[in-house]
Design an enzyme around this catalytic site. Structure first.
Site, PDB file in Angstrom:
ATOM      1  N   HIS A   1      -2.060  -5.456   1.594  1.00 58.75           N
ATOM      2  CA  HIS A   1      -3.348  -6.142   1.398  1.00 58.75           C
ATOM      3  C   HIS A   1      -3.051  -7.572   0.986  1.00 58.75           C
ATOM      4  CE1 HIS A   1      -7.332  -7.193  -0.207  1.00 58.75           C
ATOM      5  NE2 HIS A   1      -6.650  -7.779  -1.190  1.00 58.75           N
TER       6      HIS A   1
ATOM      7  N   ASN B   1      -1.859   0.193   6.969  1.00 61.46           N
ATOM      8  CA  ASN B   1      -1.312  -1.067   7.480  1.00 61.46           C
ATOM      9  C   ASN B   1      -0.451  -1.807   6.458  1.00 61.46           C
ATOM     10  OD1 ASN B   1      -3.361  -1.958   5.841  1.00 61.46           O
ATOM     11  ND2 ASN B   1      -4.539  -2.947   7.456  1.00 61.46           N
TER      12      ASN B   1
ATOM     13  N   TYR C   1     -12.451  -2.519  -3.741  1.00 65.33           N
ATOM     14  CA  TYR C   1     -12.889  -2.712  -2.352  1.00 65.33           C
ATOM     15  C   TYR C   1     -14.413  -2.730  -2.200  1.00 65.33           C
ATOM     16  CZ  TYR C   1      -8.435  -2.502   0.285  1.00 65.33           C
ATOM     17  OH  TYR C   1      -7.224  -2.779   0.856  1.00 65.33           O
TER      18      TYR C   1
ATOM     19  N   GLU D   1      -9.357 -11.056  -7.535  1.00 67.65           N
ATOM     20  CA  GLU D   1      -8.446  -9.915  -7.359  1.00 67.65           C
ATOM     21  C   GLU D   1      -7.278  -9.960  -8.346  1.00 67.65           C
ATOM     22  OE1 GLU D   1      -9.516  -9.178  -2.625  1.00 67.65           O
ATOM     23  OE2 GLU D   1      -7.466  -9.703  -3.166  1.00 67.65           O
TER      24      GLU D   1
ATOM     25  N   LYS E   1       0.822  -1.216   0.000  1.00 66.34           N
ATOM     26  CA  LYS E   1       0.000   0.000   0.000  1.00 66.34           C
ATOM     27  C   LYS E   1       0.860   1.273   0.000  1.00 66.34           C
ATOM     28  CE  LYS E   1      -3.977  -2.162   2.359  1.00 66.34           C
ATOM     29  NZ  LYS E   1      -4.889  -2.061   3.536  1.00 66.34           N
TER      30      LYS E   1
HETATM   31  N1  UDP Z   1      -9.794  -0.675   7.500  1.00 66.02           N
HETATM   32  C1  UDP Z   1      -9.901   0.561   8.121  1.00 66.02           C
HETATM   33  N2  UDP Z   1     -10.611   0.660   9.267  1.00 66.02           N
HETATM   34  C2  UDP Z   1     -11.225  -0.404   9.851  1.00 66.02           C
HETATM   35  C3  UDP Z   1     -11.111  -1.657   9.232  1.00 66.02           C
HETATM   36  C4  UDP Z   1     -10.394  -1.771   8.048  1.00 66.02           C
HETATM   37  O1  UDP Z   1      -9.347   1.537   7.620  1.00 66.02           O
HETATM   38  O2  UDP Z   1     -11.849  -0.254  10.909  1.00 66.02           O
HETATM   39  C5  UDP Z   1      -9.032  -0.783   6.260  1.00 66.02           C
HETATM   40  C6  UDP Z   1      -7.690  -1.457   6.451  1.00 66.02           C
HETATM   41  O3  UDP Z   1      -6.744  -0.781   5.650  1.00 66.02           O
HETATM   42  C7  UDP Z   1      -7.909  -2.857   5.959  1.00 66.02           C
HETATM   43  C8  UDP Z   1      -8.933  -2.636   4.840  1.00 66.02           C
HETATM   44  O4  UDP Z   1      -9.753  -1.591   5.331  1.00 66.02           O
HETATM   45  O5  UDP Z   1      -6.695  -3.444   5.511  1.00 66.02           O
HETATM   46  C9  UDP Z   1      -9.787  -3.825   4.499  1.00 66.02           C
HETATM   47  O6  UDP Z   1     -10.386  -4.312   5.690  1.00 66.02           O
HETATM   48  P1  UDP Z   1     -10.428  -5.870   6.002  1.00 66.02           P
HETATM   49  O7  UDP Z   1     -11.339  -6.071   7.151  1.00 66.02           O
HETATM   50  O8  UDP Z   1     -10.701  -6.635   4.754  1.00 66.02           O
HETATM   51  O9  UDP Z   1      -8.924  -6.167   6.529  1.00 66.02           O
HETATM   52  P2  UDP Z   1      -7.723  -6.966   5.865  1.00 66.02           P
HETATM   53  O10 UDP Z   1      -8.316  -8.094   5.060  1.00 66.02           O
HETATM   54  O11 UDP Z   1      -6.956  -5.992   5.021  1.00 66.02           O
HETATM   55  O12 UDP Z   1      -6.913  -7.460   7.028  1.00 66.02           O
HETATM   56 MG    MG Z   2      -9.765  -8.066   3.577  1.00 69.95          MG
END
Ligand code: UDP
Ligand code: MG
Length: 136
Positions: free
Chosen positions: A118, A115, A52, A129, A12
């Site tokens: 992805h 974070n 997304y 994807e 990212k």
């Molecule tokens: N995210 C966020 N706030 C939240 C939860 C998720 O900004 O409270 C963002 C974060 O960058 C995350 C992405 O949305 O990586 C997608 O969320 P997901 O639950 O799919 O997490 P991941 O699969 O990336 O661990």
């Molecule tokens: Mg996810």
């Protein structure tokens, strides 16, 4: 079942910006995930919104799409035994604060939104994807 599969990984904007691409790629390579394809791109907010889409009802959706399109990202196809699960394990929990020691998000993540990486969360989503970034 231990089968060879592919998954999509994204480095990212926060991690690209801090020159962490090679460090993160080395973590994949050291852990038996082969980088089959890799490209650095800068997507639009509309493209991020499409990618997304599964999160469109979430309160963080708009910020998430703005963020993913805010700077260059590196998208990769990773291949290996149980690649979806192995990549998720290397990434660590969504919130870097909760991530296990030595995971990518623990090492490099700044916050729950920034974070660093992805990773696809299932074989089915991995196919979609990969298609999204590499098959058109
Ligand atoms: N995210 C966020 N706030 C939240 C939860 C998720 O900004 O409270 C963002 C974060 O960058 C995350 C992405 O949305 O990586 C997608 O969320 P997901 O639950 O799919 O997490 P991941 O699969 O990336 O661990
Ligand atoms: Mg996810």
């Amino acid at each position: 079942m231990n089968s060879v599969q592919q998954t999509l990984s994204i480095i990212k904007p926060d991690a690209v910006e801090r020159n962490l691409v090679e460090k993160i790629k080395n973590i994949f390579k050291k852990n038996k995930l082969i980088i089959k394809e890799s490209k650095k791109i800068h997507i639009t907010k509309d493209e991020a919104a499409e990618f997304y889409k599964v999160h469109q009802s979430k309160p963080f959706y708009n910020d998430l799409c703005a963020y993913l399109s805010s700077g260059p990202i590196v998208v990769m196809i990773l291949e290996g035994v149980n690649a979806v699960f192995e990549n998720r394990k290397l990434m660590g929990a969504t919130n870097p604060k909760d991530a296990d020691e030595n995971t990518i998000r623990k090492l490099y993540g700044i916050s729950i939104d920034k974070n660093s990486v992805h990773g696809s969360d299932s074989g089915e989503n991995a196919k979609k994807e990969i298609e999204f970034f590499f098959k058109n």
